[in-house]
Design a protein around this motif. Structure first.
Motif, PDB file in Angstrom:
ATOM      1  N   TYR A 262       0.844  -1.197   0.000  1.00  0.00           N
ATOM      2  CA  TYR A 262       0.000   0.000   0.000  1.00  0.00           C
ATOM      3  C   TYR A 262       0.877   1.243   0.000  1.00  0.00           C
ATOM      4  CZ  TYR A 262       0.977   0.711   4.986  1.00  0.00           C
ATOM      5  OH  TYR A 262       1.602   0.926   6.183  1.00  0.00           O
ATOM      6  N   ILE A 263       0.388   2.302  -0.661  1.00  0.00           N
ATOM      7  CA  ILE A 263       1.098   3.583  -0.734  1.00  0.00           C
ATOM      8  C   ILE A 263       0.076   4.698  -0.548  1.00  0.00           C
ATOM      9  CG2 ILE A 263       2.608   5.063  -2.110  1.00  0.00           C
ATOM     10  CD1 ILE A 263       3.402   2.656  -3.746  1.00  0.00           C
ATOM     11  N   PHE A 264       0.417   5.680   0.282  1.00  0.00           N
ATOM     12  CA  PHE A 264      -0.421   6.869   0.451  1.00  0.00           C
ATOM     13  C   PHE A 264      -0.064   7.914  -0.612  1.00  0.00           C
ATOM     14  CE2 PHE A 264      -0.994   5.141   4.732  1.00  0.00           C
ATOM     15  CZ  PHE A 264      -2.319   5.454   4.983  1.00  0.00           C
ATOM     16  N   TYR A 265      -1.083   8.681  -1.015  1.00  0.00           N
ATOM     17  CA  TYR A 265      -0.886   9.774  -1.980  1.00  0.00           C
ATOM     18  C   TYR A 265      -1.552  11.040  -1.466  1.00  0.00           C
ATOM     19  CZ  TYR A 265       0.759   6.503  -5.574  1.00  0.00           C
ATOM     20  OH  TYR A 265       1.472   5.567  -6.288  1.00  0.00           O
ATOM     21  N   HIS A 266      -0.891  12.180  -1.744  1.00  0.00           N
ATOM     22  CA  HIS A 266      -1.509  13.480  -1.469  1.00  0.00           C
ATOM     23  C   HIS A 266      -2.549  13.777  -2.548  1.00  0.00           C
ATOM     24  CE1 HIS A 266       1.103  14.585   1.845  1.00  0.00           C
ATOM     25  NE2 HIS A 266       2.170  14.252   1.125  1.00  0.00           N
ATOM     26  N   ALA A 267      -3.388  14.759  -2.267  1.00  0.00           N
ATOM     27  CA  ALA A 267      -4.464  15.100  -3.201  1.00  0.00           C
ATOM     28  C   ALA A 267      -3.928  15.529  -4.557  1.00  0.00           C
ATOM     29  CB  ALA A 267      -5.332  16.209  -2.597  1.00  0.00           C
ATOM     30  N   GLU A 268      -2.777  16.214  -4.572  1.00  0.00           N
ATOM     31  CA  GLU A 268      -2.215  16.717  -5.829  1.00  0.00           C
ATOM     32  C   GLU A 268      -1.361  15.677  -6.557  1.00  0.00           C
ATOM     33  OE1 GLU A 268       0.569  18.026  -2.460  1.00  0.00           O
ATOM     34  OE2 GLU A 268      -1.601  17.808  -2.831  1.00  0.00           O
ATOM     35  N   ASP A 269      -1.109  14.523  -5.930  1.00  0.00           N
ATOM     36  CA  ASP A 269      -0.265  13.491  -6.545  1.00  0.00           C
ATOM     37  C   ASP A 269      -1.020  12.748  -7.647  1.00  0.00           C
ATOM     38  OD1 ASP A 269       1.756  14.119  -4.798  1.00  0.00           O
ATOM     39  OD2 ASP A 269       1.245  12.523  -3.363  1.00  0.00           O
ATOM     40  N   TYR A 270      -0.251  12.289  -8.622  1.00  0.00           N
ATOM     41  CA  TYR A 270      -0.819  11.456  -9.686  1.00  0.00           C
ATOM     42  C   TYR A 270      -0.801  10.005  -9.227  1.00  0.00           C
ATOM     43  CZ  TYR A 270      -1.085   8.707 -13.953  1.00  0.00           C
ATOM     44  OH  TYR A 270      -1.432   7.779 -14.897  1.00  0.00           O
TER      45      TYR A 270
END
Length: 399
Positions: A262-270
């Protein structure tokens, strides 16, 4: 009222099976069930009890289907005399003359968890079960030392907050049993916006058991009849629940289980769009060819393919070779990579990594099989071909 009921149930179990409040004598009790997470108690033997001359005392301790059990020695230190036959003579079925020891194992994962103890100084400090039930046994001469072990019925609920991590099904990659146990992982971190889950390994029963992703783009549970899943959460938190299901007579397999990253992403990340629709595995095939080529491609998608090739039981080894790896190397986005591992899981040793600009065609041989992972942007003109076959070595009789 409910908490009072839980306490009453625990008191009934302990009072009914022990001489002293809160202590269960494993030589006077065969079964003990504590059905709620958070239950705890003490078990062991006193100098006034102990096993018969040849048969060990054995207690089965079980919790709820969503629980696991941990235990460690407490109280006075104790040490048994050195067994004249050493550890390789320890037995769970009968007590060897001149040998005193304690043993603990998970009720369904014996080979993975069996431990023998001849002192209160347990290596690792604590025993933890994989499933919801354990067996505790004792072989001892008359008048054993006072032995006390504290046990806890723990919830099978793990919280994960790191930016990136891995989750494994119980006993992966050695296989889980379909005994009705349930395991839960809560992945959350409010610093981020979304979570991407990619399965590195996927081998669960198509008949019983399932994985459920709460607060995700997967509305229904997933089972082994479906392809390797890709999951994206709706927000910064997602609950993953794995039910092992129940064993059916027509399903005699022991499934390896799963491992996902699993990997977390910020809102602006693709967040990459991934496809795992790459064809079947080859766990029961003696030989064949993997021929992966698209008739069309979806703009913006990347492929994440895995193929498992397993040596068949009547053979000695399995052979594998890439015979074609054609890619559109003129395009700047060609980021394809083929990783070959020994064995049939992503835990195996990496044998080779191949990119569009590296050479290929080297043959590989294994006594177990191969895990092949192919990732990157793939166009219709790209083509990967792999041949494989199980074989007997010269001089092998075969059966």
């Amino acid at each position: 009222m409910r908490s009072q009921g839980l306490v009453l149930v625990a008191v009934i179990f302990i009072s009914f099976t022990s001489h002293a409040s809160g202590f269960v004598d494993i030589c006077k009790t065969n079964y003990l069930t504590l059905p709620f997470p958070g239950d705890q108690g003490f078990l062991g033997v006193t100098s006034s009890s102990g096993p018969s001359e040849n048969s060990p005392c054995i207690l089965r301790l079980s919790g709820c289907s969503q629980c696991r059990i941990s235990m460690h020695p407490v109280g006075d230190e104790w040490t048994f005399p050195i067994c004249s036959n050493q550890f390789n003579q320890y037995s769970m079925k009968e007590c060897k003359p001149g040998c005193s020891y304690m043993f603990v194992f998970d009720s369904i994962y014996l080979n993975e968890t069996l431990r023998f103890y001849d002192t209160s100084n347990w290596q690792g400090g604590e025993f933890k079960s994989i499933s919801s039930a354990v067996f505790i046994g004792l072989c001892s001469r008359p008048n054993p030392p006072n032995i006390t072990v504290k046990f806890n019925i723990d919830s099978n609920n793990q919280v994960l907050t790191s930016y990136m991590g891995q989750v494994r099904s119980p006993n992966f990659p050695n296989g889980y049993l379909q005994n009705g146990d349930v395991y839960t992982w809560v992945i959350k971190n409010n610093t981020y916006s979304k979570i991407l889950v990619v399965f590195d390994d996927w081998h669960i029963s198509p008949f019983s058991g399932e994985v459920y992703f709460d607060e995700s783009d997967r509305r229904r549970p997933i089972n082994g009849s479906m392809g390797r899943p890709i999951v994206i959460s709706k927000g910064p938190e997602m609950k993953v629940i794995f039910s092992t299901g129940n064993h059916f007579l027509e399903d005699q397999n022991r499934y390896m289980g799963f491992k996902f990253t699993y990997i977390f992403y910020h809102a602006e990340d693709y967040i990459p769009h991934l496809s795992t629709e790459c064809g079947k595995n080859y766990l029961i095939n003696e030989g064949g060819m993997i021929d992966f080529q698209l008739s069309s491609s979806i703009e913006g998608y990347q492929y994440d393919c895995t193929w498992l090739i397993k040596k068949q039981p009547e053979f000695d080894k399995v052979y594998m070779k890439i015979i074609k790896f054609r890619t559109d190397t003129l395009l700047s986005y060609s980021n394809q990579e083929v990783v070959i591992r020994d064995g049939v899981t992503s835990d195996g040793e990496v044998l080779d990594k191949i990119t569009p600009r590296s050479s290929y065609g080297k043959p590989f041989h294994s006594t177990r099989g191969f895990y092949i992972r192919y990732r990157g942007r793939v166009r219709p003109m790209d083509n990967l071909q792999i041949v494989f076959t199980s074989y007997r070595e010269r001089g092998s009789s075969g059966k």
